[in-house]
Design an enzyme around this catalytic site. Structure first.
Site, PDB file in Angstrom:
ATOM      1  N   SER A  86      -9.774   2.214   3.060  1.00 36.89           N
ATOM      2  CA  SER A  86      -8.878   2.974   2.208  1.00 36.89           C
ATOM      3  C   SER A  86      -7.908   2.093   1.419  1.00 36.89           C
ATOM      4  CB  SER A  86      -8.065   3.961   3.049  1.00 36.89           C
ATOM      5  OG  SER A  86      -7.203   3.257   3.934  1.00 36.89           O
ATOM      6  N   LYS A  99       0.867  -1.182   0.000  1.00 34.93           N
ATOM      7  CA  LYS A  99       0.000   0.000   0.000  1.00 34.93           C
ATOM      8  C   LYS A  99       0.905   1.233   0.000  1.00 34.93           C
ATOM      9  CE  LYS A  99      -3.852   2.104   2.658  1.00 34.93           C
ATOM     10  NZ  LYS A  99      -4.737   1.943   3.830  1.00 34.93           N
ATOM     11  N   SER A 135     -10.124  -0.179   7.190  1.00 33.60           N
ATOM     12  CA  SER A 135      -9.506  -0.016   5.868  1.00 33.60           C
ATOM     13  C   SER A 135      -8.855  -1.267   5.297  1.00 33.60           C
ATOM     14  CB  SER A 135      -8.471   1.114   5.899  1.00 33.60           C
ATOM     15  OG  SER A 135      -9.107   2.359   5.887  1.00 33.60           O
TER      16      SER A 135
END
Lengths: 491, 485
Positions: free
Chosen positions: B151, B76, B175
Site C-alpha cells: 500500500s 505516508k 506494504s
C-alpha cells in the site's frame, strides 16, 4: 423465601462500579464528574484516528483490591477484548472489556439478612472495562427541523469493574442486602466514591421465577438501576409480571427490560432475538496484563479494614451489640463518623445511640448521606459531652441537636444563646424547693402520711412544680435529692 | 542533487555544498513538475517545508545538528500530522486534520528533517497496487502503465522518481517491501514493536509496523535511527535500546548463514524473478556467506491466516469512522441508522468494505472458532517455523514478491490473485519479524526485490548485509528512464 403461591424467585446481579481513579482507564483525561460536556475527553477518548490506549495501572490495583476483598482468585494474566457495536456514545465502535480472562475470578460476599441470618452470595467473576459516554436526548437541538441528540464523552473511558454474581439471591431483600454490601465493600476499599446519584454504582438485575425443586425459569434482565430503592421496586414489579404471565399459562421471553424510577414502570428494550452479536476478540492494542504474586501480596498487605472485620472490632473494642456494629460498621463513612464521635466524647454507647437515633432519623428523612450531614462529628461529640456532664438534659439535647441540624452552630453556643443550661446551683435549687414546699402544705401532709415504701410516688407533683418554676432548667437528679432530704427533715 | 542518497545529502549539508532551503526548493520543484505523471503525493506542504528548511539552516549554522537536519523527506499519509490533512487514502478522511503528530512524525521533526508532504497510498493501507486510493492510483516510475505496488506505493514511487530522498511507510502484509521491490528501492519493515504506532492510522493493529523506504540500506539505516523509539503511548512498543543502525553497516558478512526456504521458490514464482534472486544468493556466497536449504512448512497457510486476522482487526479498527465526530458525514441524514449506513457506504471504497465484511464475518458468533481462532493457531505455527529456522541460520532470503510490477486493472476482478502478490511477505508480519527488500536485478527492465527476513530486533544485521550487497552491486542505483540521471 418464596413469593406468592410457592413461586421461588431467583436473582443474579451484574453491578457496574466506577473506579475512583483520577484519570481514565486508557487515557490521561480526568474522570471528575460534572464538567462541561466533552471538556474531559482527549483524542483517545474521542477515538481519533491513530490514537492508542494505555492501561491505567491504578485501575488494576483497584480491581485486585476488590478481588482480594471478596476472597477471589486474581488472574495472573488478564486480557482485554473488544466488544463491537455501533452507538454514538461509543466512540471507537467497540467497548474495551474483558471476557475470557477477567482480572477477578470466582469469590463470594456474605450478607446479613433482615431476619438476622447470614447468607453467602457467590461471585462468578469481576472484570475491568471502560464506560461509554452519554447520549443527551433532552436538549432542544435541531437541524433542518429534526431533533438532534447531544453526545457528551466526558464519561467515555471511565474505568469500571463489572461484578457478576451467581443467581444466589431469592428475594428483593436479599438482592438489596447484597447490593448494599458491595457498596460498603467498594467504599471501604476507597476504590469507588459510592455516589449512586452520579452513577458510580449501577445494577443490572437478572430475574426469573420457578417452582421450588424444578429447573430455573427463563430470566429477564432489568438494566441500569441506580438506587437501592429502584432496584427493590423493579424486582417486585418484574416478579409480579412474571408470576402473572406464568399463572395465566404464558411463558417468559428472554429479554432486556428498562425500569423507569419516576413512573415506576418497566418496558421491554430488546429480546434475545434482537440481541447484538458483539464479535468479541482480544484487543490487539493492549498486551495481556500480567500481575505477579508479589504485587498481589503487596496489595493484600495494604488493604484497608473491610466491613466484616470492622463490625467485629466494633463489638470487641466498643462493646456494641452485633446489630449496632452492623449498622455503624457497614459503611466506611458511617464507621469513620461513629469512631470520631466516640473518641471525642469518650462514650461509645452514647455516641452509637445518638447516631443511630436522632442523626439517622434526620439523615433518612432527608435522604442525606452521612458525609453530607449538617451536624459534624465534633458537634455531635460536643453535644454528648454536655449531656454527660449534666449541663443539659436529654430533652434539651434534642433541642440543641435540632438547632445544630439547622446550621445554628456549635452546641455550647446554642446552649448559651438559648439559655438552656441546666441549673445545678445548689443554693438556687434549694430556694425553689423551699418555695414549692411552702406553697403546698396539703401535698406535704399527704407525703408525710404515706407509707415509706410508697412515698416515692408522691414526689412527682413536687417535681412538676419545681421544674416549672425553674423553666425546665433545673437538674432533675439534684432536685430530687434536695426535695427528698427536705421532706424527710419534716418527718 | 536529487540523485544523491540521504547519506550524501546529509554530508553535503554538513559541508555547506548547499542549504536545506536549496535542497527543499529543488525537490519541491521536481514534485511540481513530475508528480502529475506519478500521483505519488496526496498533499504537498511546500510552505511548511520551506519554513522548516529555513529553521534547519539556522540550526545548522548554530552548530551540532542531527544528521537528518534539513534533509527533505515525505510521510505516508497514514501518519497523523498536526495541522496537515491526513487522509489515509480515503474519502472518509479527506477533510481530517489531526491536532497531533504521530510519534514517527514527531521524531523526524525533532531531528530537524524537512517534510515535503504526504504520500499516496491504498485506502487505509488495504491493497497491493495502490489502485484502491481515493486519490487515484500511483504510477510506477519504471513504467507508468504499471502499478507501483502497495500500500505504500506513493512513498515508493516518490523515492524511485527522485522526488524525495526517502519516505516513511507502513507494512501490514508487505506494504513496504512489495512496493520497494516493484519500484527498485530499499524498504525495511522492522520488528513489530520497534517503531511506535501512535498516530499511525490502524489497519490491523497486531501486524502494522512503520518503516523506511529509501534508496539504499545505508539510507534506510539513517531513517530507522529516527523512526525507531520506545513510546509509552503505544502499549505494544518494545522498551529496548535503539542502536545506531549505521554503526555496523560495513561489518564483514563472512560466515553469515543464509537460509533458503524451499516454499519461497514455488511454481507461482516468476522465472525471471527467481533467476535474479538466485544470482543475488550466489553473490552472497561469493562474499563468504553460506547457503542452507530450509523449510518453513506452514508458509502456504500464511495468506489465508492473514486474510482472516487482518480483516478481523480492521473491521473493529474502522468502526470509529461513523460520521459522528470527524471525517466524512453523509449529507442530511434522517436518523442514526441512515447516518451510519450512508456515511460508511459513501465514505469507504470497495476493498475496504470487502475487508470489513470479511472481518466481521470471521468474528461473528458460530464462525469465530472456525476462522479467527484457527487463524491465530496457524499464526503461532508460522512463528514457530521461523523460531526453528533461526536456530541454524542468521537470515532467511528469498524473493520479495512472485512477479515484477503488473499492469493497472490486471488483477482488479480477482482479489485473491492480488492477495497472492503478498505471499512471501505476509508470514513475517504474522510472526512479527523484521523483513527487508533490496533491489537485486531486473526482469524485462523491471526491478526485482530480494527479501531478507531477520530474527527479532536483528535490523542492524539486515542493514549490514544489505549495505555490503549494495557495495558490490549497483541495482539500487539504477534509475527509471525519464528520471534525468
Amino acid at each position: 423465601m418464596t413469593a406468592a403461591n410457592d413461586w421461588e424467585v431467583v436473582i443474579g446481579l451484574e453491578v457496574h462500579v466506577q473506579l475512583a481513579t483520577r484519570s481514565k482507564i486508557f487515557s490521561g483525561a480526568s474522570t471528575a464528574f460534572g464538567a462541561a460536556p466533552n471538556s474531559q475527553a482527549c483524542a483517545i477518548d474521542l477515538a481519533m484516528p491513530g490514537t492508542l490506549p494505555v492501561a491505567n495501572e491504578q485501575a488494576f490495583r483497584f480491581a485486585v483490591m476488590f478481588g482480594l476483598a471478596i476472597d477471589a482468585e486474581i488472574a495472573e494474566t488478564s486480557v482485554f477484548e473488544r466488544k463491537n457495536y455501533f452507538y454514538p456514545d461509543l466512540p471507537k465502535g467497540y467497548q474495551t472489556t474483558q471476557l475470557e480472562k477477567p482480572i477477578v475470578g470466582p469469590g463470594h460476599v456474605d450478607i446479613q439478612l433482615p431476619d438476622g441470618g447470614h447468607k453467602r452470595v457467590r461471585i462468578h467473576h469481576a472484570h475491568l472495562e471502560e464506560d461509554a459516554g452519554k447520549s443527551l436526548h433532552e436538549g432542544d437541538w435541531q437541524v433542518n427541523g429534526r431533533p438532534m441528540t447531544g453526545i457528551d464523552l466526558n464519561r467515555a473511558g471511565t474505568p469500571l469493574i463489572e461484578i457478576v454474581s451467581e443467581p444466589d439471591m431469592r428475594s428483593a431483600d436479599e438482592a438489596v442486602a447484597f447490593a448494599r454490601k458491595l457498596h460498603s465493600i467498594v467504599t471501604s476499599l476507597g476504590i469507588c466514591d459510592g455516589d449512586m446519584s452520579q452513577g458510580s454504582m449501577r445494577f443490572d438485575v437478572n430475574i426469573s421465577v420457578h417452582r421450588p425443586d424444578t429447573p430455573f425459569g427463563t430470566r429477564t434482565e432489568t438494566k441500569n438501576l441506580n438506587s437501592f430503592k429502584f432496584m427493590e421496586d423493579a424486582i417486585a414489579l418484574e416478579v409480579e409480571r412474571q408470576i402473572d404471565i406464568l399463572e395465566d399459562g404464558g411463558r417468559i421471553i428472554q429479554e432486556t427490560r428498562l425500569y423507569n424510577g419516576e413512573t415506576r414502570r418497566a418496558r421491554s428494550m430488546r429480546t434475545k432475538e434482537e440481541a447484538n452479536d458483539y464479535r468479541y476478540f482480544p484487543c490487539p492494542d493492549l498486551l495481556p496484563v500480567v500481575i505477579d504474586s508479589q504485587t498481589i501480596e503487596a496489595i493484600r498487605d495494604s488493604l484497608p479494614e473491610l466491613p466484616d472485620a470492622r463490625e467485629q472490632r466494633f463489638v470487641e473494642q466498643y462493646g456494641l451489640s452485633e446489630y449496632d456494629a452492623g449498622i455503624l460498621g457497614d459503611e466506611a463513612d458511617m464507621a469513620r463518623f461513629f469512631e470520631e464521635v466516640a473518641k471525642l466524647c469518650g462514650d461509645p454507647k452514647l455516641a452509637a445511640n445518638w447516631i443511630m437515633g436522632e442523626l439517622a432519623a434526620r439523615l433518612n428523612s432527608t435522604d442525606t448521606a452521612i458525609g453530607q450531614s449538617p451536624v459534624n462529628a465534633g458537634q455531635l461529640a460536643g453535644l454528648i459531652a454536655r449531656i454527660m456532664d449534666h449541663s443539659i438534659s436529654n430533652n434539651m439535647a434534642k433541642q440543641v441537636f435540632d438547632a445544630m441540624w439547622k446550621g445554628e452552630g456549635e452546641p455550647d453556643d446554642i446552649i448559651e444563646k438559648r439559655g438552656l443550661k441546666q441549673v445545678s446551683d445548689a443554693g438556687a435549687l434549694e430556694k425553689i424547693v423551699d418555695e414549692v414546699i411552702a406553697k403546698n402544705p396539703a401535698m406535704v401532709q399527704d407525703y408525710l402520711g404515706t407509707d415509706e415504701s410508697k412515698r416515692k410516688k408522691k414526689l412527682g407533683g413536687f417535681m412538676g412544680q419545681i421544674m416549672k418554676a425553674s423553666k425546665g432548667q433545673a437538674n432533675p437528679q439534684q432536685v430530687n435529692e434536695i426535695l427528698v432530704r427536705k421532706l424527710n427533715d419534716l418527718l | 542533487m536529487h540523485n544523491q542518497t540521504l547519506a550524501q545529502l546529509s554530508a553535503g549539508l554538513a559541508a555547506g555544498d548547499y542549504s536545506s532551503v536549496e535542497l527543499t526548493r529543488h525537490f519541491l520543484s521536481r514534485i511540481e513538475q513530475l508528480d502529475p505523471a506519478y500521483n505519488s503525493f496526496i498533499t504537498v506542504t511546500a510552505e511548511a517545508a520551506l519554513t522548516s528548511a529555513i529553521a534547519a539552516d539556522e540550526q545548522r549554522a548554530r552548530g551540532e545538528v542531527h544528521p537528518l537536519c534539513g534533509v527533505p523527506i515525505a510521510h505516508k499519509d497514514i501518519f497523523c500530522t498536526d495541522g496537515v490533512r491526513t487522509s489515509c487514502g480515503s474519502k472518509m478522511l479527506d477533510n481530517f486534520v489531526p491536532p497531533y503528530d504521530a510519534t514517527v512524525v514527531a521524531n523526524f521533526a525533532a531531528a530537524g528533517a524537512v517534510v515535503l508532504g504526504k504520500t499516496n497510498m491504498d485506502e487505509f493501507a488495504m491493497g497491493s497496487s495502490n489502485e484502491t486510493s481515493w486519490y487515484g492510483p500511483v504510477k510506477n516510475p519504471w513504467n507508468t502503465g504499471l502499478v507501483p505496488g502497495g500500500s505504500s506505493g506513493g512513498s515508493a514511487a516518490a523515492v524511485a522518481a527522485r522526488l524525495v530522498p526517502a519516505a516513511t511507510a507502513t507494512d501490514t502484509g508487505g506494504s513496504i517491501r512489495q512496493p520497494a521491490a516493484l519500484c527498485g528501492i530499499t524498504g525495511l519493515k522492522p520488528t513489530y514493536g520497534r517503531v511506535s504506532r501512535w498516530g499511525m492510522i490502524a489497519f490491523a493493529s497486531s501486524l502494522d509496523q512503520g518503516g523506511p523506504l529509501a534508496r539504499s540500506a545505508e539510507d534506510a539505516a539513517l531513517m530507522l535511527n529516527v523512526m525507531a523509539s520506545f513510546d509509552p503511548k503505544d502499549s505494544t512498543c518494545v522498551d529496548r535500546e535503539v542502536p545506531d543502525y549505521t554503526a555496523g553497516l560495513n561489518d564483514s558478512i563472512a560466515g553469515l548463514r543464509i537460509g533458503i526456504p524451499k516454499e519461497y521458490f514455488d511454481p507461482g514464482l516468476n522465472s525471471g524473478t527467481e533467476g535474479a534472486v538466485r544470482d543475488a544468493l550466489a553473490q552472497f556466497e561469493a562474499m563468504g556467506a553460506t547457503l542452507h536449504d530450509i523449510s518453513l512448512p506452514h508458509s502456504a497457510l500464511s495468506v489465508p491466516a492473514y486474510y482472516v486476522i487482518a480483516p478481523a482487526e480492521a473491521s473493529a479498527n474502522l468502526s470509529r469512522f461513523d460520521g459522528v465526530r470527524y471525517g466524512y458525514r453523509c449529507a442530511d441524514p434522517v436518523d442514526l441508522r441512515d447516518l451510519y449506513m450512508r456515511t460508511r457506504a459513501e465514505g469507504f471504497g470497495d476493498e475496504v468494505k470487502r475487508r470489513i465484511l470479511v472481518g466481521a464475518y470471521c468474528l461473528s458468533a458460530g464462525y469465530y472458532d472456525a476462522y479467527y481462532k484457527k487463524a491465530q493457531q496457524v499464526r503461532r505455527l508460522i512463528k514457530q517455523d521461523f523460531v526453528e529456522a533461526f536456530k541454524s541460520v542468521d537470515l532467511v532470503m528469498g524473493p520479495t514478491c512472485p512477479n515484477p510490477a503488473f499492469a493497472f486493472g490486471s488483477k482488479g476482478d480477482n482479489p485473491v490473485a492480488m492477495y497472492l502478490e503478498d505471499i512471501y511477505t505476509i508470514a513475517t508480519n504474522l510472526a512479527g519479524l523484521p523483513g527487508m527488500s533490496v533491489p537485486c536485478g531486473t526482469v524485462d527492465g523491471l526491478p526485482v526485490g530480494l527479501q531478507m527476513i531477520g530474527n527479532y530486533f536483528d535490523e542492524a544485521r539486515m542493514l549490514n548485509v544489505g549495505h555490503r550487497f549494495q557495495q558490490v552491486t549497483d541495482w539500487h542505483n539504477r534509475t527509471p528512464e525519464g528520471i534525468n540521471p
